[in-house]
Design a protein around this motif. Structure first.
Motif, mmCIF file in Angstrom:
data_model
loop_
_atom_site.group_PDB
_atom_site.id
_atom_site.type_symbol
_atom_site.label_atom_id
_atom_site.label_comp_id
_atom_site.label_asym_id
_atom_site.label_seq_id
_atom_site.Cartn_x
_atom_site.Cartn_y
_atom_site.Cartn_z
ATOM 1 N N THR A 12 4.402 8.974 4.397
ATOM 2 C CA THR A 12 4.532 8.537 3.009
ATOM 3 C C THR A 12 3.529 9.256 2.106
ATOM 4 O O THR A 12 3.838 9.540 0.946
ATOM 5 N N GLY A 13 2.347 9.560 2.620
ATOM 6 C CA GLY A 13 1.384 10.323 1.835
ATOM 7 C C GLY A 13 1.897 11.710 1.498
ATOM 8 O O GLY A 13 1.775 12.171 0.361
ATOM 9 N N LEU A 14 2.497 12.374 2.474
ATOM 10 C CA LEU A 14 3.065 13.701 2.221
ATOM 11 C C LEU A 14 4.234 13.636 1.245
ATOM 12 O O LEU A 14 4.367 14.487 0.365
ATOM 13 N N VAL A 15 5.059 12.610 1.378
ATOM 14 C CA VAL A 15 6.208 12.460 0.473
ATOM 15 C C VAL A 15 5.742 12.206 -0.959
ATOM 16 O O VAL A 15 6.220 12.838 -1.903
ATOM 17 N N ILE A 16 4.797 11.294 -1.122
ATOM 18 C CA ILE A 16 4.298 10.985 -2.467
ATOM 19 C C ILE A 16 3.581 12.195 -3.056
ATOM 20 O O ILE A 16 3.769 12.530 -4.235
ATOM 21 N N GLY A 17 2.774 12.869 -2.258
ATOM 22 C CA GLY A 17 2.074 14.056 -2.745
ATOM 23 C C GLY A 17 3.023 15.173 -3.142
ATOM 24 O O GLY A 17 2.844 15.812 -4.180
ATOM 25 N N ALA A 18 4.051 15.403 -2.346
ATOM 26 C CA ALA A 18 5.026 16.448 -2.660
ATOM 27 C C ALA A 18 5.858 16.091 -3.885
ATOM 28 O O ALA A 18 6.288 16.976 -4.629
ATOM 29 N N ALA A 19 6.067 14.819 -4.118
ATOM 30 C CA ALA A 19 6.878 14.384 -5.256
ATOM 31 C C ALA A 19 6.159 14.569 -6.582
ATOM 32 O O ALA A 19 6.786 14.486 -7.644
ATOM 33 N N ALA A 20 4.877 14.840 -6.553
ATOM 34 C CA ALA A 20 4.099 14.943 -7.784
ATOM 35 C C ALA A 20 4.433 16.178 -8.613
ATOM 36 O O ALA A 20 3.972 16.295 -9.731
ATOM 37 N N VAL A 21 5.253 17.075 -8.094
ATOM 38 C CA VAL A 21 5.546 18.305 -8.827
ATOM 39 C C VAL A 21 6.394 18.065 -10.077
ATOM 40 O O VAL A 21 6.321 18.843 -11.024
ATOM 41 N N ARG A 22 7.185 17.014 -10.108
ATOM 42 C CA ARG A 22 8.030 16.704 -11.277
ATOM 43 C C ARG A 22 7.952 15.210 -11.563
ATOM 44 O O ARG A 22 7.949 14.391 -10.643
ATOM 45 N N THR A 23 7.954 14.863 -12.836
ATOM 46 C CA THR A 23 7.868 13.443 -13.179
ATOM 47 C C THR A 23 9.099 12.676 -12.711
ATOM 48 O O THR A 23 8.988 11.546 -12.261
ATOM 49 N N ARG A 24 10.269 13.287 -12.795
ATOM 50 C CA ARG A 24 11.490 12.593 -12.366
ATOM 51 C C ARG A 24 11.453 12.292 -10.872
ATOM 52 O O ARG A 24 11.815 11.200 -10.425
ATOM 53 N N VAL A 25 10.998 13.246 -10.073
ATOM 54 C CA VAL A 25 10.902 13.052 -8.625
ATOM 55 C C VAL A 25 9.809 12.029 -8.307
ATOM 56 O O VAL A 25 10.000 11.151 -7.466
ATOM 57 N N ALA A 26 8.671 12.124 -9.001
ATOM 58 C CA ALA A 26 7.589 11.166 -8.780
ATOM 59 C C ALA A 26 8.041 9.755 -9.150
ATOM 60 O O ALA A 26 7.643 8.787 -8.498
ATOM 61 N N ARG A 27 8.867 9.635 -10.174
ATOM 62 C CA ARG A 27 9.381 8.318 -10.573
ATOM 63 C C ARG A 27 10.257 7.733 -9.472
ATOM 64 O O ARG A 27 10.107 6.570 -9.083
ATOM 65 N N LEU A 28 11.160 8.530 -8.935
ATOM 66 C CA LEU A 28 12.054 8.067 -7.869
ATOM 67 C C LEU A 28 11.265 7.720 -6.610
ATOM 68 O O LEU A 28 11.440 6.638 -6.034
ATOM 69 N N VAL A 29 10.390 8.610 -6.192
ATOM 70 C CA VAL A 29 9.621 8.380 -4.963
ATOM 71 C C VAL A 29 8.657 7.213 -5.148
ATOM 72 O O VAL A 29 8.472 6.405 -4.234
ATOM 73 N N GLY A 30 8.060 7.086 -6.330
ATOM 74 C CA GLY A 30 7.190 5.950 -6.594
ATOM 75 C C GLY A 30 7.926 4.630 -6.471
ATOM 76 O O GLY A 30 7.408 3.661 -5.911
ATOM 77 N N SER A 31 9.152 4.596 -6.972
ATOM 78 C CA SER A 31 9.962 3.376 -6.849
ATOM 79 C C SER A 31 10.261 3.060 -5.388
ATOM 80 O O SER A 31 10.103 1.919 -4.944
ATOM 81 N N LEU A 32 10.682 4.075 -4.643
ATOM 82 C CA LEU A 32 11.018 3.867 -3.235
ATOM 83 C C LEU A 32 9.793 3.490 -2.401
ATOM 84 O O LEU A 32 9.849 2.560 -1.589
ATOM 85 N N MET A 33 8.684 4.188 -2.618
ATOM 86 C CA MET A 33 7.484 3.899 -1.835
ATOM 87 C C MET A 33 6.880 2.549 -2.224
ATOM 88 O O MET A 33 6.257 1.886 -1.395
ATOM 89 N N GLY A 34 7.066 2.153 -3.459
ATOM 90 C CA GLY A 34 6.632 0.818 -3.858
ATOM 91 C C GLY A 34 7.327 -0.241 -3.035
ATOM 92 O O GLY A 34 6.694 -1.167 -2.508
ATOM 93 N N VAL A 35 8.636 -0.087 -2.888
ATOM 94 C CA VAL A 35 9.405 -1.030 -2.071
ATOM 95 C C VAL A 35 8.949 -0.964 -0.612
ATOM 96 O O VAL A 35 8.735 -1.998 0.021
ATOM 97 N N VAL A 36 8.776 0.247 -0.086
ATOM 98 C CA VAL A 36 8.358 0.407 1.317
ATOM 99 C C VAL A 36 7.033 -0.303 1.578
ATOM 100 O O VAL A 36 6.909 -1.094 2.518
#
Length: 122
Positions: free
Chosen positions: A44-68
């Protein structure tokens, strides 16, 4: 594509910091012999870190990881001694990471709306 940290919006930098923190926590879990939590934290750390490249991706991954992480918190608290129980401190950190992930997602949505208003597009 953004090639420097200064080009990232603050929620993206927060997502990157959260990802690095989770990956380091996962490595500490492996060192203590807690492989299931180590895998969860590193991946999850790698996924969240990699998602930081775009706000749209970070928004989606943040939502999913929040649930996780909120689900992991619930299972950790509900099943004392179970596979997802990280102890009192670990469970509290799972709760905080869950809320932080949701905050990153919300902040990225806010940044996207602000950027659209600034450019005049809908």
């Amino acid at each position: 594509m953004v090639t420097s940290l200064t080009g990232l919006a603050w929620p993206q930098r927060t997502a990157l910091l959260l990802g690095v923190g989770l990956a380091l926590w996962g490595l500490a879990d492996f060192a203590r012999g807690e492989a299931p939590l180590g895998v969860l934290h590193v991946v999850t750390g790698l996924v969240i870190g990699a998602a930081a490249v775009r706000t749209r991706v970070a928004r989606l991954v943040g939502s999913l990881m929040g649930v996780v992480f909120l689900v992991v918190f619930a299972f950790g608290v509900g099943e004392a001694g179970g596979a997802m129980d990280a102890g009192i401190v670990g469970n509290a950190v799972h709760l905080l990471v869950g809320f932080a992930s949701v905050a990153v997602a919300e902040s990225c949505a806010w940044c996207e709306q602000r950027a659209r208003r600034a450019t005049g597009s809908r």
